[in-house]
Motif scaffolding. Sequence first.
Motif, short mmCIF file in Angstrom:
data_model
loop_
_atom_site.label_atom_id
_atom_site.label_comp_id
_atom_site.label_asym_id
_atom_site.label_seq_id
_atom_site.Cartn_x
_atom_site.Cartn_y
_atom_site.Cartn_z
N LEU A 159 45.51 36.06 47.37
CA LEU A 159 44.85 36.88 48.38
C LEU A 159 45.13 38.36 48.16
O LEU A 159 44.23 39.19 48.26
CB LEU A 159 45.31 36.46 49.79
CG LEU A 159 44.56 35.30 50.44
CD1 LEU A 159 45.17 34.99 51.80
CD2 LEU A 159 43.08 35.59 50.57
N MET A 162 43.07 39.63 45.14
CA MET A 162 41.64 39.28 45.15
C MET A 162 40.76 40.30 44.43
O MET A 162 39.82 39.94 43.71
CB MET A 162 41.15 39.10 46.59
CG MET A 162 39.71 38.64 46.69
SD MET A 162 39.11 38.54 48.39
CE MET A 162 39.93 37.06 48.98
N ASP A 189 42.16 27.05 53.45
CA ASP A 189 41.66 28.25 54.14
C ASP A 189 41.50 29.42 53.18
O ASP A 189 40.55 30.21 53.28
CB ASP A 189 42.60 28.65 55.28
CG ASP A 189 42.46 27.72 56.48
OD1 ASP A 189 41.44 27.02 56.58
OD2 ASP A 189 43.40 27.70 57.30
N VAL A 190 42.43 29.55 52.23
CA VAL A 190 42.33 30.62 51.24
C VAL A 190 41.10 30.40 50.36
O VAL A 190 40.36 31.35 50.04
CB VAL A 190 43.62 30.70 50.39
CG1 VAL A 190 43.41 31.56 49.16
CG2 VAL A 190 44.77 31.24 51.23
N ARG A 192 38.36 28.99 51.22
CA ARG A 192 37.20 29.37 52.03
C ARG A 192 36.99 30.88 52.02
O ARG A 192 35.86 31.37 51.88
CB ARG A 192 37.37 28.86 53.46
CG ARG A 192 36.13 29.09 54.33
CD ARG A 192 36.31 28.53 55.73
NE ARG A 192 36.16 27.08 55.75
CZ ARG A 192 37.16 26.23 55.97
NH1 ARG A 192 38.40 26.69 56.14
NH2 ARG A 192 36.94 24.94 56.00
N LYS A 193 38.08 31.64 52.16
CA LYS A 193 37.98 33.09 52.14
C LYS A 193 37.47 33.59 50.79
O LYS A 193 36.62 34.49 50.72
CB LYS A 193 39.35 33.72 52.44
CG LYS A 193 39.79 33.55 53.88
CD LYS A 193 41.18 34.14 54.10
CE LYS A 193 41.64 33.91 55.53
NZ LYS A 193 43.02 34.43 55.76
N PHE A 194 37.96 32.98 49.70
CA PHE A 194 37.52 33.40 48.38
C PHE A 194 36.03 33.10 48.18
O PHE A 194 35.30 33.90 47.59
CB PHE A 194 38.35 32.70 47.29
CG PHE A 194 39.49 33.54 46.78
CD1 PHE A 194 39.38 34.25 45.60
CD2 PHE A 194 40.68 33.62 47.51
CE1 PHE A 194 40.43 35.02 45.13
CE2 PHE A 194 41.73 34.39 47.05
CZ PHE A 194 41.62 35.09 45.86
N GLU A 196 33.79 33.08 50.37
CA GLU A 196 33.02 34.03 51.18
C GLU A 196 32.99 35.43 50.56
O GLU A 196 32.02 36.17 50.72
CB GLU A 196 33.62 34.12 52.58
CG GLU A 196 33.44 32.86 53.42
CD GLU A 196 34.26 32.89 54.71
OE1 GLU A 196 35.08 33.84 54.86
OE2 GLU A 196 34.09 31.98 55.54
N GLN A 197 34.05 35.79 49.81
CA GLN A 197 34.20 37.18 49.39
C GLN A 197 34.16 37.40 47.88
O GLN A 197 34.12 38.56 47.44
CB GLN A 197 35.52 37.73 49.94
CG GLN A 197 35.61 37.69 51.46
CD GLN A 197 36.95 38.20 51.97
OE1 GLN A 197 37.45 39.24 51.53
NE2 GLN A 197 37.54 37.48 52.92
N THR A 198 34.20 36.33 47.08
CA THR A 198 34.23 36.49 45.63
C THR A 198 33.30 35.48 44.97
O THR A 198 32.70 34.64 45.64
CB THR A 198 35.65 36.28 45.05
OG1 THR A 198 35.95 34.88 45.03
CG2 THR A 198 36.71 37.01 45.86
N TYR A 203 40.09 26.92 41.28
CA TYR A 203 41.26 27.10 42.15
C TYR A 203 42.39 26.16 41.75
O TYR A 203 42.15 25.01 41.39
CB TYR A 203 40.87 26.88 43.62
CG TYR A 203 39.84 27.88 44.07
CD1 TYR A 203 40.22 29.13 44.56
CD2 TYR A 203 38.48 27.61 43.95
CE1 TYR A 203 39.27 30.07 44.93
CE2 TYR A 203 37.52 28.54 44.32
CZ TYR A 203 37.93 29.77 44.81
OH TYR A 203 36.98 30.70 45.15
N HIS A 252 30.32 24.05 49.67
CA HIS A 252 29.83 25.32 49.13
C HIS A 252 28.91 25.07 47.95
O HIS A 252 27.89 25.74 47.80
CB HIS A 252 31.01 26.20 48.71
CG HIS A 252 30.65 27.63 48.49
ND1 HIS A 252 30.28 28.13 47.26
CD2 HIS A 252 30.59 28.67 49.35
CE1 HIS A 252 30.03 29.41 47.37
NE2 HIS A 252 30.21 29.78 48.62
#
Length: 264
Positions: A159, A162, A189-190, A192-194, A196-198, A203, A252
């Motif tokens: 995170l 990133m 959860d991490v 999911r954030k990735f 959304e943003q990358t 993983y 996704h």
Amino acid sequence: MNRNNYILECCVDSAESALEAAGGGADRLELCAALVIGGTSPSLALYEEIRKYSSIPIRVLLRPRFGDFLYTDHELAIIKREIVLFKEAGAEGVVIGCLTADGDLDMEQMKELMREADGMKVTLHRAFDLCRDPLLAYGQAAELGIDTILTSGQQGSCLEGMELLQRLCEKQRKEGGPDIMAGAGVTPDVIRKFLEQTDIASYHLSAKRVLDSGMRFRKEGVPMGLPAMSEYSVFRTDGRIVGQAKKILEEHRNHHEPFCGAPM
């Protein structure tokens, strides 16, 4: 290479964890020993025990000791021999990395290891995160023919790293080269954030939980290793956590095509 896949790799150091990860839906294992200190080379017997019960692809971490990645001739010889042994045993790939004292990839050592690993997939492990210049190291990894780079973006967690991870992903997309696999602190959860943003598609997680030892008699105050760690705690992969991460990636994938390739 098929570059339309999301990859979930689970790092394990026991047969029990390997089977939990496979049952939870992991696409691949990174097999090691002593995960609690960042991982060292596992035994061939551990690999063979897992193979009795699962055909999941396995990449084997080859790290002869805890600590830095500045290796002596003896240590290099050990890694080379381990590559041969695990290749003969049928491992899909190996996870390796050697640095110079000045913080660059040791290209001479790496070339020797790549020659031994011919025909196997190769991941450059988090030695990459200790490199002086990550963009230079990425180019060198591409030159070597490395398949995947496991990285936290040169930070304590993915995170925090990133921004660099996304830069490397964009470089891979434009120029080709190794797949970027996010590691260090990866949870569902991490992920999911990735997503959304990358554009990261690969993983690496341990999905571990701490189990209490089955020992009834306990001799306290006699540490076998690091004094801060209890001898009566067992670290084990939790297949439920792996399953949660897999579900997020599958959901996704149903709506997006990955930009940063994930070779299989």
